[in-house]
Every structure is written in structure tokens, then in C-alpha cells.
Design a protein around this motif. Sequence first.
Motif, PDB file in Angstrom:
ATOM      1  N   TYR B  35       2.092 -11.448   8.058  1.00 13.78           N
ATOM      2  CA  TYR B  35       2.951 -10.276   8.041  1.00 13.78           C
ATOM      3  C   TYR B  35       2.230  -9.117   8.717  1.00 13.78           C
ATOM      4  CZ  TYR B  35       5.778 -12.671   4.486  1.00 13.78           C
ATOM      5  OH  TYR B  35       6.574 -13.568   3.807  1.00 13.78           O
ATOM      6  N   GLN B  37       2.154  -4.950   8.617  1.00 12.18           N
ATOM      7  CA  GLN B  37       2.601  -3.765   7.888  1.00 12.18           C
ATOM      8  C   GLN B  37       2.203  -2.518   8.644  1.00 12.18           C
ATOM      9  OE1 GLN B  37       1.132  -3.155   3.886  1.00 12.18           O
ATOM     10  NE2 GLN B  37       2.748  -1.684   3.433  1.00 12.18           N
ATOM     11  N   GLY B  40       3.591   3.287   6.423  1.00 15.15           N
ATOM     12  CA  GLY B  40       4.815   3.779   5.799  1.00 15.15           C
ATOM     13  C   GLY B  40       5.944   2.766   5.723  1.00 15.15           C
ATOM     14  N   GLN B  41       5.663   1.539   6.126  1.00 14.39           N
ATOM     15  CA  GLN B  41       6.695   0.501   6.123  1.00 14.39           C
ATOM     16  C   GLN B  41       6.312  -0.641   5.193  1.00 14.39           C
ATOM     17  OE1 GLN B  41       9.600   0.875   7.884  1.00 14.39           O
ATOM     18  NE2 GLN B  41       8.740   2.897   8.287  1.00 14.39           N
ATOM     19  N   GLY B  42       7.277  -1.506   4.889  1.00 17.81           N
ATOM     20  CA  GLY B  42       6.965  -2.724   4.167  1.00 17.81           C
ATOM     21  C   GLY B  42       6.464  -3.785   5.133  1.00 17.81           C
ATOM     22  N   PRO B  43       5.811  -4.798   4.622  1.00 17.56           N
ATOM     23  CA  PRO B  43       5.352  -5.893   5.491  1.00 17.56           C
ATOM     24  C   PRO B  43       6.527  -6.563   6.210  1.00 17.56           C
ATOM     25  CG  PRO B  43       4.292  -6.018   3.335  1.00 17.56           C
ATOM     26  CD  PRO B  43       5.369  -4.990   3.230  1.00 17.56           C
ATOM     27  N   PHE B  45       7.639 -10.008   8.422  1.00 16.60           N
ATOM     28  CA  PHE B  45       7.269 -11.403   8.638  1.00 16.60           C
ATOM     29  C   PHE B  45       7.036 -11.684  10.114  1.00 16.60           C
ATOM     30  CE2 PHE B  45       7.199 -15.846   7.665  1.00 16.60           C
ATOM     31  CZ  PHE B  45       7.892 -16.493   8.669  1.00 16.60           C
ATOM     32  N   LEU B  88      -1.673  -2.993   9.558  1.00 13.17           N
ATOM     33  CA  LEU B  88      -2.385  -3.857   8.619  1.00 13.17           C
ATOM     34  C   LEU B  88      -1.760  -5.257   8.739  1.00 13.17           C
ATOM     35  CD1 LEU B  88      -4.407  -4.063   6.189  1.00 13.17           C
ATOM     36  CD2 LEU B  88      -2.429  -3.626   4.700  1.00 13.17           C
ATOM     37  N   LEU B  90      -1.396  -8.885   7.235  1.00 14.50           N
ATOM     38  CA  LEU B  90      -1.540  -9.545   5.946  1.00 14.50           C
ATOM     39  C   LEU B  90      -1.271 -11.035   6.077  1.00 14.50           C
ATOM     40  CD1 LEU B  90       0.483  -6.902   3.940  1.00 14.50           C
ATOM     41  CD2 LEU B  90      -1.955  -7.359   3.617  1.00 14.50           C
ATOM     42  N   TYR B 105       1.083 -15.365  -2.242  1.00 10.66           N
ATOM     43  CA  TYR B 105      -0.059 -14.564  -2.681  1.00 10.66           C
ATOM     44  C   TYR B 105      -0.763 -14.014  -1.448  1.00 10.66           C
ATOM     45  CZ  TYR B 105       0.810 -16.548  -7.254  1.00 10.66           C
ATOM     46  OH  TYR B 105       1.408 -16.902  -8.438  1.00 10.66           O
ATOM     47  N   PHE B 106      -1.012 -12.720  -1.477  1.00 15.20           N
ATOM     48  CA  PHE B 106      -1.515 -12.036  -0.296  1.00 15.20           C
ATOM     49  C   PHE B 106      -3.019 -11.815  -0.327  1.00 15.20           C
ATOM     50  CE2 PHE B 106       2.132 -10.648   2.197  1.00 15.20           C
ATOM     51  CZ  PHE B 106       3.170 -10.936   1.337  1.00 15.20           C
ATOM     52  N   GLY B 107      -3.609 -11.808   0.855  1.00 20.24           N
ATOM     53  CA  GLY B 107      -4.987 -11.405   1.020  1.00 20.24           C
ATOM     54  C   GLY B 107      -5.080  -9.898   1.154  1.00 20.24           C
ATOM     55  N   PRO B 108      -6.315  -9.372   1.311  1.00 18.99           N
ATOM     56  CA  PRO B 108      -6.515  -7.919   1.383  1.00 18.99           C
ATOM     57  C   PRO B 108      -6.094  -7.319   2.716  1.00 18.99           C
ATOM     58  CG  PRO B 108      -8.585  -9.050   1.632  1.00 18.99           C
ATOM     59  CD  PRO B 108      -7.585 -10.098   1.304  1.00 18.99           C
TER      60      PRO B 108
END
Lengths: 113, 115
Positions: B35, B37, B40-43, B45, B88, B90, B105-108
Motif C-alpha cells: 500500500y 500512504q 493526510g490520506q488513507g493507505p 492498494f 509511506l 506499507l 497485518y501491517f509492517g511499520p
Amino acid sequence: DQQVKQNSPSLSVQEGRISILNCDYTNSMFDYFLWYKKYPAEGPTFLISISSIKDKNEDGRFTVFLNKSAKHLSLHIVPSQPGDSAVYFCAASAYTGFQKLVFGTGTRLLVSP
Amino acid sequence: DAGVTQSPTHLIKTRGQQVTLRCSPKSGHDTVSWYQQALGQGPQFIFQYYEEEERQRGNFPDRFSGHQFPNYSSELNVNALLLGDSALYLCASSPGGQAISETQYFGPGTRLLVL
């Protein structure tokens, strides 16, 4: 086309009170919904999910409600704690043999002592 | 039990360069999704890998490509970087297979800055 919408960019709540975060979606094919919490400099952390065959799911202080007719879900946090302060993302998916998450833009929750 | 890990944590590149980001899934997971990101936005795909093949792709150009290895780890490659690729990135893993509902489940994340 924003298929998942979180119309409140921020929410402030006092410690011990209820936090209610809302999410609306437009795609009637969505059948699985999730809430993630995100702290700065970290990846989203899974919080709670709900399948479209249910209208409520609880896990400790967190409850998710799904209203399919209104295409609306909400996350209730009771009681709210300062450590809950984070950005909360609503996500949805439509099963087509595999799963792709569609996220909202997030709501920043601030819980003050 | 190690969760999803990503490397590097931060990266600075210049326009036109190429970048490779890496992800190791959570133990027991065989499906990896990527993903993007933006601030200011959502992730959003990008694509998903299962059994070393890309099985779905989001609305991203061919400059974005990926790979999954036999040990289920994955790479995201971005060619000809643009300023707008700053974001970012993800990685998320899930048990895969044909489950109707899978929690990812997401990584950092890897924060990429393109100058």
C-alpha cells in the motif's frame, strides 16, 4: 471515487467517556470491514473487524456496529483512555477470490485526561 | 513471533532514480500486499502477491512492480521516480489462501522522499 469515507478528520474526547468514530461506504459489494489504529511513525495496527453477516462485534473496550442498509459502520471505545489517542482508519473489502482493502482517510482521536 | 518487517525505514532518492523496498511477512503468512500512504490520506492498494505471483493490482502505473520469493518475502520496485511518489509504503501480510475474511497485518512502513 472515495468508496470509504470518514467525514470527521478529528475527534476530541475526555478520558473515561465514549468515543464514537464513524465510517460510510458506497460499494454494496463490501462484505468485510476492519478498523485500524495508527500511531505516528508506525504501521496501522489491527483493532477489530466485522463480517457483513453480523451487525455488532465486541472486543473488550471496542465495539463495531454495522448498518448495511445505511452503508454505515461505527467504532465505539468505552471507556476512552489517553493511550487511545491515534489516527483511526476504517477499511473495507469485497471478496473476489482475494482481498484488497479500501481505506478511509482516517479520524484523529485525541483523548484528554 | 516476529511481525511484519520492512526495510529500509527511510529512504531519500532523486527524480528519475529507481528504488527497491523489502518486506518479510508475519510467520505463517503467505500473502503480501503493498500500500502507498500519501500525507493526510488513507493507505491505497498497490498490488498483492500470493504463490509468487501478482494476483491483483490497484490503480498504479507499470513503474510500480513487485516480486515475491519462495520464502514469501516480497519486494516493491518503483522506476523513474516522481516527486509524487513520496509517501509511506506499507507492506501487509495475511494467511492467504481462499479465506473469505482475512485480517491483514501491517509492517511499520518505509518512508520514501523523492527530491
